[in-house]
Design a protein around this motif. Sequence first.
Motif, short mmCIF file in Angstrom:
data_model
loop_
_atom_site.label_atom_id
_atom_site.label_comp_id
_atom_site.label_asym_id
_atom_site.label_seq_id
_atom_site.Cartn_x
_atom_site.Cartn_y
_atom_site.Cartn_z
N SER A 1 116.71 99.79 14.89
CA SER A 1 117.10 100.46 16.14
C SER A 1 117.45 99.43 17.20
O SER A 1 118.35 99.64 18.01
CB SER A 1 115.96 101.35 16.65
N GLN B 1 118.30 108.77 18.11
CA GLN B 1 117.29 109.46 17.34
C GLN B 1 116.82 110.70 18.11
O GLN B 1 116.62 111.76 17.56
CB GLN B 1 116.10 108.53 17.09
N ASP C 1 121.49 106.58 14.23
CA ASP C 1 120.12 106.11 13.99
C ASP C 1 119.28 107.25 13.41
O ASP C 1 118.94 108.20 14.11
CB ASP C 1 119.51 105.60 15.30
N GLU C 2 118.95 107.13 12.15
CA GLU C 2 118.19 108.15 11.42
C GLU C 2 118.69 109.57 11.71
O GLU C 2 117.92 110.44 12.11
CB GLU C 2 116.68 108.04 11.74
#
Lengths: 312, 520
Positions: B62, B104, B182-183
């Motif tokens: 991240s 996220q 991000d994820e």
Amino acid sequence: MNENIWVLMSGDAIAIATTLILAALGALFTERSGVLNLGIEGILLTSAISSFLAADASGSVWLGLIVGSSIGALLASIHAALSVAFRANQIVAGLALVIFGTGLANFLGKPAEGKTVATVIKPLTFGPLSDIPIIGPIVFGQDIITYLAIALAIVASRYLFSTRPGLELRATGDDPATVDAQGLSVARIRIRYTMFGGALVGLGGSWLMLAQSAGWHQAATTNGLGWIALALVVFAGWRPMRIIFGAVLFGFTLQLPFTLQAEQITFIPSAFLEMLPYLATLITLIALSRPGSRNLLGAPRALGTPFVRDER
Amino acid sequence: MSNTSHEVAQRSHHTSGATSTALSAHSIDKKFPGVLANDSVDFDVRAGEVHTLLGENGAGKSTLAAVLCGLYQPDAGYLTRNGKRINLSSPRVGLQHGIAMVHQHFRLVERFTVSENVILGSRDLPFRLNRSDINEKVAAIAESYGLPIDPDATVGDLSVGQRQRVEIVKALYQGAEILLLDEPTAVLVPSEVEKLFENVHAMTAAGKSIVFISHKLGEVVEISDRVTVLRNGRVTGHVSGRGTANTKELARLMVGRDIELNAQRATHATGHEVLQIRNLSLVVNEVSMLSDISFSVHAGEMVGIAGVAGNGQRELSDTIAGLISPTSGSVTISGSMTTDRGPIKAREVGLAYVPEDRLGMGLVPSMSILDNLLLTRDRQLVVDRVSVRPEAARLIEQFEIKANGPDHLARKLSGGNAQKVLLARELSGGRGATKLLVVCSPTRGLDVGAIETVRRLLNDARSAGQAILLISEDLDEVLSLSDRVLVLYRGAIVHETPGETAQLSQVGAAMAGLASEGPS
Ligand SMILES: Nc1ncnc2c1ncn2[C@@H]1O[C@H](COP(=O)(O)OP(=O)(O)OP(=O)(O)O)[C@@H](O)[C@H]1O
Ligand SMILES: [Mg+2]
């Protein structure tokens, strides 16, 4: 009952309503950015006496209005600095501003006690329209600031809901982290609208002083209108158009007992009237402190919460 | 700095002739107090490719993404865009270079409509907004990448998958050429993941670049053109070519050892009834959230609750934890009625609870790891930090929590490490009297190494005779761990099956509301 008394009463009610519209719009802009400024009453008072002194010294009411608004913005900038830059508790900062403003106004007002301004803002006339019985003087017999206040509310509504900066303002009050992620400065937006709001409140205070020519009577000059303006924003659900109606309603409610008294009808005790601003404040604070009612009323989500970026 | 990263840098130079390098990072260092989150990292992404960042929790993924989009400024190193050196002083400057991040945690104003959210922050709009023009443009962008969405819908009413779509449309509207995800799949159900991957293909086909971060190795293998592995802030591995990597190899690259995530079930006969739920119903604002739920969990047994997010999982776990009072029905924990008795009562009779919302309900973000651990310890008047400190240190080690020590603030942990702190607290069972463990999505956002640890701990707890209720959207997890599987759909239990013989297809169908078999 005498017809004239109703005209007179509406006149007074609209006078109160004008101050309320301006002060409430000021509070609305501030709160839409997420800043809760409880210091409205203090700003009203200080700007009222400043405008009085300026108009008295210069002989120009317009200069008085400008000075009053500037003082409003200046006082609001103190609140902005405390709550945005220093992330102080906004309720405490706002209450401090009320105390500070009231004290400052009384200090500045010492020499003006009991005096009235020589020149006042004059009502406009619309020829024969103003001569229509009852409606004429009420609808077409106000001064320019009253019409301006109503126009401002309409423009504010358009600004909030259909312009780009209005969108950014609403987003800042609701979700500052999102605004920050867009690269916009939350602090700058909040400071800007808190000061602009203060200027509007200042205009309201100055007008109260200069159009009503009631003279300076310390805190009795505003009589808690600042608190009522704060309540009005809540009841209007943070929507400018509703403020117009709410202000007129409050104006009549506040004026009714006086009119009745003049007509020798005295079933509403005047103590109730004096209590009203504080009752309104109490209800406002209760409404604002419960998440459920906040949501129901449509309060900006981040109202009263300082924004800190790195919180994750 | 290290040999590996040097090689990687060489390699990206070498290959940049074939397809153009859209964005590259050169020897990036990023320090936080006490950690070097990125240590001389080289990374690049080409036009039209998906480049995945893989690594353990706290590896620095991240952080690197934040540097690439301008959210963080690197302490050393620099970025180049199409070969030219750039300096991203803020995400706005990043956007001007066509780099956008989908966070996220979504950055959307819930009260705004889809198009209001999409245009928020765009500088080139006129002062007055023309809604129909904007709606048209938003719909057109959405359409062309296969992301159908109603521009006038209020974001607060949308599902998680749809909100993510809004974020992506927003990035594209702002002219993004490089998207950092991000994820993105951590919050999605399988069907939504499939949709997302279609969108990703549509975007790469149009020449956009995607930087993808995920812990789900299967997905990584499926979607990536290249994979870069980070460990302790350094690049430790590199795989290129779609389909050449397999999940085992990736896992080894990530944690440096083989990972076994095999199915495990109760080895002992189950004991007495620990959790008993009778006819539980919950109605909120006239909407039925839970309807007539009855089941029990025995000592030494793990019962799994499968279901698509938002079908009453959260309400069920919060009711068991005593945080919500049900409209009717009862909850009994080891013989004591805990309905309407509040969360402290539930904990007193032996409940440990890992809630869904980590930093909101599970941990206090502004407190240290130590103080967060203390929260559920003995409720004495005077806080005894001294005696818990060694235990805190031990837990940090056992759970491999990347932190400076027990005094590290919870909010400064990476997503996966915050999750580990919560698990450490609840699984280590403060007073040693845990009888019932309720865990919600325990491994979401964790790397494979950590998943292995958590699953082992859950199994140990089961072997020690604790009753476990596992509520998870990860169907594989539920099926491979549970002794019994219940499916929750629209607040009701619509399917029940023993874990051993559970069929993925049957349970999946029940989750989608196609159950043939009623509650047993
Ligand atoms: N704002 C911050 N302040 C202090 N430390 C931080 C901050 N952000 C990240 N860190 C630290 O930097 C390291 C890398 O964190 P990062 O969030 O990049 O990890 P990650 O690879 O994304 O992990 P995860 O898979 O758990 O999300 C961690 O040790 C984390 O604790
Ligand atoms: Mg992360």
